[in-house]
Design a protein around this motif. Structure first.
Motif, PDB file in Angstrom:
ATOM      1  N   GLU A 119       2.392 -72.695   6.484  1.00  0.00           N
ATOM      2  CA  GLU A 119       2.578 -74.086   6.081  1.00  0.00           C
ATOM      3  C   GLU A 119       4.046 -74.466   6.219  1.00  0.00           C
ATOM      4  O   GLU A 119       4.939 -73.638   6.049  1.00  0.00           O
ATOM      5  CB  GLU A 119       2.100 -74.313   4.645  1.00  0.00           C
ATOM      6  N   ASP A 120       4.281 -75.731   6.564  1.00  0.00           N
ATOM      7  CA  ASP A 120       5.645 -76.216   6.695  1.00  0.00           C
ATOM      8  C   ASP A 120       6.363 -76.151   5.357  1.00  0.00           C
ATOM      9  O   ASP A 120       5.771 -76.412   4.309  1.00  0.00           O
ATOM     10  CB  ASP A 120       5.658 -77.659   7.196  1.00  0.00           C
ATOM     11  N   ARG A 121       7.634 -75.807   5.388  1.00  0.00           N
ATOM     12  CA  ARG A 121       8.421 -75.805   4.178  1.00  0.00           C
ATOM     13  C   ARG A 121       8.857 -77.228   3.839  1.00  0.00           C
ATOM     14  O   ARG A 121       9.140 -78.039   4.717  1.00  0.00           O
ATOM     15  CB  ARG A 121       9.664 -74.929   4.335  1.00  0.00           C
ATOM     16  N   GLY A 122       8.928 -77.519   2.535  1.00  0.00           N
ATOM     17  CA  GLY A 122       9.470 -78.791   2.069  1.00  0.00           C
ATOM     18  C   GLY A 122      10.781 -78.535   1.348  1.00  0.00           C
ATOM     19  O   GLY A 122      10.940 -77.519   0.663  1.00  0.00           O
ATOM     20  N   PHE A 123      11.731 -79.439   1.502  1.00  0.00           N
ATOM     21  CA  PHE A 123      13.066 -79.249   0.918  1.00  0.00           C
ATOM     22  C   PHE A 123      13.476 -80.553   0.249  1.00  0.00           C
ATOM     23  O   PHE A 123      13.501 -81.600   0.891  1.00  0.00           O
ATOM     24  CB  PHE A 123      14.070 -78.889   2.018  1.00  0.00           C
ATOM     25  N   ALA A 124      13.789 -80.491  -1.026  1.00  0.00           N
ATOM     26  CA  ALA A 124      14.203 -81.688  -1.759  1.00  0.00           C
ATOM     27  C   ALA A 124      15.399 -81.367  -2.645  1.00  0.00           C
ATOM     28  O   ALA A 124      15.544 -80.259  -3.161  1.00  0.00           O
ATOM     29  CB  ALA A 124      13.059 -82.227  -2.614  1.00  0.00           C
ATOM     30  N   VAL A 125      16.257 -82.379  -2.822  1.00  0.00           N
ATOM     31  CA  VAL A 125      17.375 -82.306  -3.747  1.00  0.00           C
ATOM     32  C   VAL A 125      17.200 -83.437  -4.755  1.00  0.00           C
ATOM     33  O   VAL A 125      16.985 -84.587  -4.365  1.00  0.00           O
ATOM     34  CB  VAL A 125      18.732 -82.439  -3.026  1.00  0.00           C
ATOM     35  N   VAL A 126      17.255 -83.101  -6.040  1.00  0.00           N
ATOM     36  CA  VAL A 126      17.086 -84.083  -7.104  1.00  0.00           C
ATOM     37  C   VAL A 126      18.352 -84.106  -7.950  1.00  0.00           C
ATOM     38  O   VAL A 126      18.762 -83.063  -8.485  1.00  0.00           O
ATOM     39  CB  VAL A 126      15.871 -83.746  -7.995  1.00  0.00           C
ATOM     40  N   ARG A 127      18.956 -85.298  -8.025  1.00  0.00           N
ATOM     41  CA  ARG A 127      20.195 -85.404  -8.808  1.00  0.00           C
ATOM     42  C   ARG A 127      20.281 -86.792  -9.437  1.00  0.00           C
ATOM     43  O   ARG A 127      20.039 -87.801  -8.768  1.00  0.00           O
ATOM     44  CB  ARG A 127      21.413 -85.140  -7.931  1.00  0.00           C
ATOM     45  N   ASP A 128      20.600 -86.827 -10.731  1.00  0.00           N
ATOM     46  CA  ASP A 128      20.772 -88.088 -11.455  1.00  0.00           C
ATOM     47  C   ASP A 128      19.569 -89.010 -11.281  1.00  0.00           C
ATOM     48  O   ASP A 128      19.718 -90.224 -11.086  1.00  0.00           O
ATOM     49  CB  ASP A 128      22.048 -88.797 -10.989  1.00  0.00           C
ATOM     50  N   GLY A 129      18.365 -88.425 -11.323  1.00  0.00           N
ATOM     51  CA  GLY A 129      17.161 -89.227 -11.244  1.00  0.00           C
ATOM     52  C   GLY A 129      16.760 -89.645  -9.853  1.00  0.00           C
ATOM     53  O   GLY A 129      15.750 -90.340  -9.669  1.00  0.00           O
ATOM     54  N   THR A 130      17.525 -89.240  -8.865  1.00  0.00           N
ATOM     55  CA  THR A 130      17.225 -89.594  -7.479  1.00  0.00           C
ATOM     56  C   THR A 130      16.779 -88.352  -6.722  1.00  0.00           C
ATOM     57  O   THR A 130      17.437 -87.309  -6.788  1.00  0.00           O
ATOM     58  CB  THR A 130      18.460 -90.200  -6.779  1.00  0.00           C
ATOM     59  N   ARG A 131      15.676 -88.479  -6.022  1.00  0.00           N
ATOM     60  CA  ARG A 131      15.151 -87.366  -5.244  1.00  0.00           C
ATOM     61  C   ARG A 131      15.261 -87.708  -3.761  1.00  0.00           C
ATOM     62  O   ARG A 131      14.843 -88.794  -3.323  1.00  0.00           O
ATOM     63  CB  ARG A 131      13.694 -87.081  -5.609  1.00  0.00           C
ATOM     64  N   VAL A 132      15.787 -86.777  -3.002  1.00  0.00           N
ATOM     65  CA  VAL A 132      15.862 -86.913  -1.546  1.00  0.00           C
ATOM     66  C   VAL A 132      15.057 -85.787  -0.921  1.00  0.00           C
ATOM     67  O   VAL A 132      15.365 -84.610  -1.126  1.00  0.00           O
ATOM     68  CB  VAL A 132      17.321 -86.865  -1.046  1.00  0.00           C
ATOM     69  N   ASP A 133      14.006 -86.135  -0.188  1.00  0.00           N
ATOM     70  CA  ASP A 133      13.208 -85.165   0.559  1.00  0.00           C
ATOM     71  C   ASP A 133      13.715 -85.135   1.988  1.00  0.00           C
ATOM     72  O   ASP A 133      13.738 -86.171   2.670  1.00  0.00           O
ATOM     73  CB  ASP A 133      11.731 -85.554   0.522  1.00  0.00           C
ATOM     74  N   LEU A 134      14.129 -83.977   2.423  1.00  0.00           N
ATOM     75  CA  LEU A 134      14.743 -83.855   3.732  1.00  0.00           C
ATOM     76  C   LEU A 134      13.692 -83.665   4.815  1.00  0.00           C
ATOM     77  O   LEU A 134      12.744 -82.905   4.654  1.00  0.00           O
ATOM     78  CB  LEU A 134      15.700 -82.669   3.745  1.00  0.00           C
ATOM     79  N   ASP A 135      13.884 -84.365   5.918  1.00  0.00           N
ATOM     80  CA  ASP A 135      13.008 -84.250   7.081  1.00  0.00           C
ATOM     81  C   ASP A 135      13.733 -83.396   8.114  1.00  0.00           C
ATOM     82  O   ASP A 135      14.824 -83.755   8.560  1.00  0.00           O
ATOM     83  CB  ASP A 135      12.695 -85.638   7.645  1.00  0.00           C
TER      84      ASP A 135
END
Length: 366
Positions: A292-308
């Motif tokens: 399965e493809d890996r998912g990568f996210a960074v969550v900081r100060d209530g904001t989540r960024v999912d990297l493509d």
């Protein structure tokens, strides 16, 4: 938030270990594949083929039909295990990849070492800590390099997570949470006659087969080794009699950082690693399965960024690293001594599950 860590994620899938030009490789490392089970057929052999640094030339297995099928499909030489151990076609390979049941790793690695061949052995190293020590010693005594198949370490998603931690993007690490589970019998069409359910062959089931992923990936990401472990195991179904169906364990790292992990061979599919720091959370979800493809996210100060990002073939990356390091005459990072730390942790988790007490992990001793 992206701008704050973009510099660390530039060229996400870069091979930061690569110094050779893969297009210039004319004589890749020839690999003998020991074990022709589903993982070797569906993932390892394609990964070897996709890598510019390796090629498969020999295959062996106790299943003669499987050897014959792989030999025909991949145009490689098929031999019996006895022929392999005797070195009948040793001139046809430079290195050996061992992907057999845990308790059979030692015999094949010992044979490869006696032939002077480099070794890539699947994890966990063996079914017991004592046998794992003997496996490492066999390679050291023969003077042959040993790499252990921690494919997560060559996956760019894990390497970038480590980069961000090293750069302080998450702040001070507070803790790690990891989960890995599957409905093993369902994925095997209900077949309970397989080696992971035999404690003599596997050494355990949920913790040995799945737990090694969060243990080693947490170690790699944090750059630290656990100092103490504790664990609980349980089995509810007849098929898992004698082995652990479910396992929960705690790894105590330096500076008060704990990794809390849950693994199961009979639960809904899950694959997640989360590192929580004082400044951000870094999340791999999915994390551990090669299919399965890996998912990568960074969550900081209530904001989540999912990297493509472009996904890689995990096993290609692993074999590319293996072949590259041999051709460049460079050492492996996930070597035998590194893998013994995981074996000590697993041994401690099972001891803790039996006694109900935490187990301190010291330096390895025979």
């Amino acid at each position: 938030m992206e701008a704050a860590f973009a510099e660390y994620l530039d060229e996400f899938t870069r091979r930061d270990w690569e110094t050779l030009d893969p297009t210039a490789v004319t004589d890749p490392v020839r690999v003998a594949v020991v074990g022709a089970g589903w993982f070797a057929r569906d993932w390892a052999l394609p990964g070897i083929s996709r890598s510019a640094y390796t090629e498969a030339t020999v295959v062996t297995d106790v299943d003669e039909d499987a050897v014959e099928a792989v030999a025909a499909e991949r145009d490689v030489t098929g031999v019996t295990p006895d022929e392999f151990r005797a070195g009948a076609v040793a001139d046809a390979y430079d290195a050996v990849y061992v992907a057999t049941p845990n308790a059979t790793h030692l015999e094949y690695v010992r044979a490869a070492a006696a032939q002077g061949k480099a070794v890539l052995c699947e994890k966990p190293l063996e079914a017991t800590l004592d046998r794992a020590r003997r496996l490492v010693a066999a390679c050291e005594d023969a003077g042959v390099p040993l790499m252990v198949g921690y494919r997560m370490q060559t996956d760019p998603a894990v390497r970038r997570l480590r980069d961000l931690l090293d750069a302080g993007v998450a702040g001070d690490v507070v803790g790690v949470h990891a989960a890995m589970s599957q409905t093993m019998l369902g994925e095997l069409d209900g077949d309970a006659d397989q080696w992971r359910l035999d404690p003599a062959l596997s050494g355990g089931c949920a913790a040995m087969d799945l737990g090694v992923y969060p243990i080693n990936t947490a170690r790699f990401a944090l750059g630290e080794d656990p100092e103490r472990v504790s664990g609980r195991t349980r089995s509810e179904h007849e098929a898992f009699a004698g082995v652990d169906e479910h396992a929960t364990f705690r790894l105590e790292f330096p500076d008060g950082v704990d990794a809390l992990c849950t693994v199961s061979q009979n639960a809904q599919h899950a694959s997640r690693l989360e590192v929580t720091g004082t400044e951000a959370r870094l999340v791999l979800d999915p994390a551990f399965y090669e299919r399965e493809d890996r998912g990568f996210a960074v969550v900081r100060d209530g904001t989540r960024v999912d990297l493509d990002f472009d996904q890689v073939h995990q096993i290609e990356e692993e074999f590319a690293y293996f072949g590259h390091q041999l051709l460049a005459d460079e050492p492996f990072h996930p070597d035998g001594e590194h893998a013994l730390t995981d074996m000590r942790a697993l041994d401690g988790i099972y001891e803790s599950a039996d006694t109900g007490r935490p187990v301190a992990l010291g330096d390895d001793a025979a």
